[in-house]
Design a protein around this motif. Structure first.
Motif, PDB file in Angstrom:
ATOM      1  N   THR A  68      -2.435 -10.315 -29.186  1.00 17.41           N
ATOM      2  CA  THR A  68      -1.992 -11.473 -28.428  1.00 17.41           C
ATOM      3  C   THR A  68      -3.188 -12.046 -27.694  1.00 17.41           C
ATOM      4  OG1 THR A  68      -0.305 -12.299 -26.869  1.00 17.41           O
ATOM      5  CG2 THR A  68      -1.345 -10.188 -26.337  1.00 17.41           C
ATOM      6  N   LEU A  69      -2.973 -13.154 -26.999  1.00 19.96           N
ATOM      7  CA  LEU A  69      -4.031 -13.826 -26.249  1.00 19.96           C
ATOM      8  C   LEU A  69      -3.536 -14.040 -24.829  1.00 19.96           C
ATOM      9  CD1 LEU A  69      -6.852 -15.095 -27.110  1.00 19.96           C
ATOM     10  CD2 LEU A  69      -5.675 -17.301 -27.066  1.00 19.96           C
ATOM     11  N   VAL A  70      -4.372 -13.727 -23.839  1.00 19.61           N
ATOM     12  CA  VAL A  70      -3.986 -13.932 -22.449  1.00 19.61           C
ATOM     13  C   VAL A  70      -5.177 -14.500 -21.689  1.00 19.61           C
ATOM     14  CG1 VAL A  70      -4.530 -11.525 -21.850  1.00 19.61           C
ATOM     15  CG2 VAL A  70      -3.044 -12.855 -20.358  1.00 19.61           C
ATOM     16  N   GLU A  71      -4.940 -15.602 -21.006  1.00 26.23           N
ATOM     17  CA  GLU A  71      -5.983 -16.303 -20.255  1.00 26.23           C
ATOM     18  C   GLU A  71      -7.225 -16.549 -21.118  1.00 26.23           C
ATOM     19  OE1 GLU A  71      -6.763 -15.207 -16.277  1.00 26.23           O
ATOM     20  OE2 GLU A  71      -4.643 -15.181 -15.745  1.00 26.23           O
ATOM     21  N   GLY A  72      -6.977 -16.884 -22.378  1.00 21.64           N
ATOM     22  CA  GLY A  72      -8.057 -17.198 -23.285  1.00 21.64           C
ATOM     23  C   GLY A  72      -8.781 -16.005 -23.867  1.00 21.64           C
ATOM     24  N   VAL A 129      -1.778  -6.169 -21.601  1.00 23.54           N
ATOM     25  CA  VAL A 129      -1.917  -7.521 -21.056  1.00 23.54           C
ATOM     26  C   VAL A 129      -2.245  -7.459 -19.570  1.00 23.54           C
ATOM     27  CG1 VAL A 129      -0.626  -9.612 -20.455  1.00 23.54           C
ATOM     28  CG2 VAL A 129      -0.540  -8.708 -22.794  1.00 23.54           C
ATOM     29  N   LEU A 130      -1.549  -6.600 -18.845  1.00 28.16           N
ATOM     30  CA  LEU A 130      -1.809  -6.480 -17.413  1.00 28.16           C
ATOM     31  C   LEU A 130      -3.251  -6.049 -17.163  1.00 28.16           C
ATOM     32  CD1 LEU A 130      -0.168  -6.621 -14.674  1.00 28.16           C
ATOM     33  CD2 LEU A 130      -0.165  -4.131 -14.765  1.00 28.16           C
ATOM     34  N   VAL A 136     -10.007  -9.868 -16.263  1.00 30.82           N
ATOM     35  CA  VAL A 136     -10.389 -11.278 -16.141  1.00 30.82           C
ATOM     36  C   VAL A 136     -10.532 -11.652 -14.665  1.00 30.82           C
ATOM     37  CG1 VAL A 136      -9.603 -13.643 -16.502  1.00 30.82           C
ATOM     38  CG2 VAL A 136      -9.401 -11.971 -18.355  1.00 30.82           C
ATOM     39  N   TRP A 137      -9.599 -11.237 -13.849  1.00 30.11           N
ATOM     40  CA  TRP A 137      -9.661 -11.505 -12.404  1.00 30.11           C
ATOM     41  C   TRP A 137     -10.923 -10.863 -11.820  1.00 30.11           C
ATOM     42  CZ3 TRP A 137      -4.772 -10.716  -8.839  1.00 30.11           C
ATOM     43  CH2 TRP A 137      -5.030 -11.268  -7.570  1.00 30.11           C
ATOM     44  N   ALA A 138     -11.225  -9.647 -12.257  1.00 29.34           N
ATOM     45  CA  ALA A 138     -12.430  -8.970 -11.763  1.00 29.34           C
ATOM     46  C   ALA A 138     -13.693  -9.723 -12.177  1.00 29.34           C
ATOM     47  CB  ALA A 138     -12.467  -7.533 -12.283  1.00 29.34           C
ATOM     48  N   ARG A 139     -13.686 -10.290 -13.369  1.00 35.58           N
ATOM     49  CA  ARG A 139     -14.836 -11.104 -13.796  1.00 35.58           C
ATOM     50  C   ARG A 139     -14.977 -12.328 -12.912  1.00 35.58           C
ATOM     51  NH1 ARG A 139     -14.516 -13.361 -19.777  1.00 35.58           N
ATOM     52  NH2 ARG A 139     -12.887 -14.601 -18.770  1.00 35.58           N
ATOM     53  N   GLU A 140     -13.874 -12.984 -12.608  1.00 33.46           N
ATOM     54  CA  GLU A 140     -13.908 -14.152 -11.723  1.00 33.46           C
ATOM     55  C   GLU A 140     -14.449 -13.796 -10.339  1.00 33.46           C
ATOM     56  OE1 GLU A 140      -9.934 -16.222 -13.743  1.00 33.46           O
ATOM     57  OE2 GLU A 140      -9.870 -15.427 -11.703  1.00 33.46           O
ATOM     58  N   ALA A 141     -14.161 -12.568  -9.899  1.00 37.78           N
ATOM     59  CA  ALA A 141     -14.602 -12.120  -8.580  1.00 37.78           C
ATOM     60  C   ALA A 141     -16.023 -11.558  -8.594  1.00 37.78           C
ATOM     61  CB  ALA A 141     -13.640 -11.067  -8.041  1.00 37.78           C
ATOM     62  N   ALA A 245       0.763 -10.964  -7.443  1.00 39.61           N
ATOM     63  CA  ALA A 245      -0.116 -11.991  -7.995  1.00 39.61           C
ATOM     64  C   ALA A 245      -0.635 -11.599  -9.375  1.00 39.61           C
ATOM     65  CB  ALA A 245      -1.287 -12.246  -7.039  1.00 39.61           C
ATOM     66  N   LEU A 246      -0.952 -10.317  -9.542  1.00 35.97           N
ATOM     67  CA  LEU A 246      -1.430  -9.835 -10.836  1.00 35.97           C
ATOM     68  C   LEU A 246      -0.339  -9.974 -11.895  1.00 35.97           C
ATOM     69  CD1 LEU A 246      -3.845  -8.364 -12.263  1.00 35.97           C
ATOM     70  CD2 LEU A 246      -2.657  -6.220 -11.741  1.00 35.97           C
ATOM     71  N   ARG A 247       0.880  -9.591 -11.556  1.00 38.24           N
ATOM     72  CA  ARG A 247       1.995  -9.710 -12.497  1.00 38.24           C
ATOM     73  C   ARG A 247       2.262 -11.162 -12.850  1.00 38.24           C
ATOM     74  NH1 ARG A 247       4.362  -5.697  -9.017  1.00 38.24           N
ATOM     75  NH2 ARG A 247       5.661  -7.293  -8.064  1.00 38.24           N
ATOM     76  N   ALA A 248       2.133 -12.043 -11.847  1.00 38.89           N
ATOM     77  CA  ALA A 248       2.368 -13.474 -12.096  1.00 38.89           C
ATOM     78  C   ALA A 248       1.349 -14.018 -13.096  1.00 38.89           C
ATOM     79  CB  ALA A 248       2.301 -14.251 -10.784  1.00 38.89           C
ATOM     80  N   ARG A 249       0.113 -13.568 -12.971  1.00 42.19           N
ATOM     81  CA  ARG A 249      -0.912 -14.013 -13.911  1.00 42.19           C
ATOM     82  C   ARG A 249      -0.642 -13.468 -15.317  1.00 42.19           C
ATOM     83  NH1 ARG A 249      -6.973 -14.558 -11.537  1.00 42.19           N
ATOM     84  NH2 ARG A 249      -7.264 -14.986 -13.769  1.00 42.19           N
ATOM     85  N   ALA A 250      -0.091 -12.249 -15.379  1.00 40.89           N
ATOM     86  CA  ALA A 250       0.199 -11.642 -16.681  1.00 40.89           C
ATOM     87  C   ALA A 250       1.384 -12.299 -17.366  1.00 40.89           C
ATOM     88  CB  ALA A 250       0.433 -10.145 -16.507  1.00 40.89           C
ATOM     89  N   GLY A 251       2.230 -13.000 -16.596  1.00 40.31           N
ATOM     90  CA  GLY A 251       3.359 -13.716 -17.179  1.00 40.31           C
ATOM     91  C   GLY A 251       4.600 -12.870 -17.337  1.00 40.31           C
TER      92      GLY A 251
END
Length: 251
Positions: A68-72, A129-130, A136-141, A245-251
């Motif tokens: 699957t694909l998540v956040e690109g 996915v989670l 991905v969030w850690a990369r952004e940070a 917030a993490l779950r919300a990002r995971a969908g």
């Protein structure tokens, strides 16, 4: 009546953020509404497999398959299989409690319309996915440079080289001499959760009023006074809001 999850949250807050993260993440993995089943390409799934069959054979997925694909970012078979190995025992235990025999055909026998294979697949994909969203969030940070499976394997190899070098120099590091991928994945996830929750805390309402409200919802009859429990309540709020917030990002 307070929910089991809420009562458990206060108890585990005393033990620290890491334990609470594990419990709430597992609860979400098991109970959240499942996403649509991904189309696994390539390997066919043989019928009649017993409970002892390996997860790759059960799921019909290869490490390099894009699931699957998540956040690109792609979630590949290796990530799903690692997650499946982690949740496999709980799936088997859950279905055997309902009377399913462990022998041939175990993974195809449904209970209330759901087969063990489907449950394993959905939970493994959710967990993978989670973890991808976490990375991905850690990369952004700025905490992580590479969120791919290859990046994870390089991290693992580098950590094991570091441990081996320390041992050769007579200064063994705390913990195990070397990590397998399952243990390291759990350790790394806990490290990232701890760091990201602290970053996320900067935008939260952690006022005395908010903490007292949370304390009122969580405290049992034997709970310590609020002043003594304040820091544990604050940690619980931070972790719960971060995981939300993490779950919300995971969908």
């Amino acid at each position: 009546m307070r929910s089991t999850t809420t009562r458990a949250a206060l108890v585990l807050a005393v033990a620290g953020v890491a334990a609470l993260v594990v419990v709430l993440t597992r609860a979400w993995s098991a109970d959240a509404a499942p996403p649509g089943p991904p189309a696994f390409a390539g390997v066919s799934t043989p019928p009649g497999l017993p409970a002892s069959a390996g997860v790759s054979e059960v799921l019909g997925i290869r490490p390099a398959d894009r699931v699957t694909l998540v956040e690109g970012e792609p979630v590949v078979g290796a990530e799903v299989l690692r997650a499946a190995d982690t949740v496999r025992a709980e799936v088997i235990s859950e279905f055997t409690r309902h009377g399913l025999a462990l022998g041939p055909g175990f993974w195809e026998r449904p209970h209330e319309g759901v087969t063990p294979r489907r449950a394993l697949r959905e939970r493994a994909v959710r967990a993978a996915v989670l973890d991808k969203v976490r990375r991905v969030w850690a990369r952004e940070a700025g905490l992580l440079g590479d969120v791919s499976e290859e990046g994870f394997q390089r991290e693992l190899a580098a950590e094991n080289r570091r441990r081996a070098q320390a041992a050769r120099e007579g200064r063994p590091l705390p913990g195990v001499p070397s990590y397998d991928q399952y243990t390291y994945a759990g350790v790394r996830a806990a490290e990232l959760d701890s760091a990201l929750s602290k970053i996320h805390a900067a935008g939260l309402d952690l006022s005395d009023r908010r903490l007292r409200e949370q304390y009122g919802r969580m405290a049992g009859k034997d709970a310590p006074p609020f002043e003594r429990a304040r820091e544990n309540v604050r940690r619980a709020v931070v972790v719960q809001e971060y995981l939300k917030a993490l779950r919300a990002r995971a969908g």
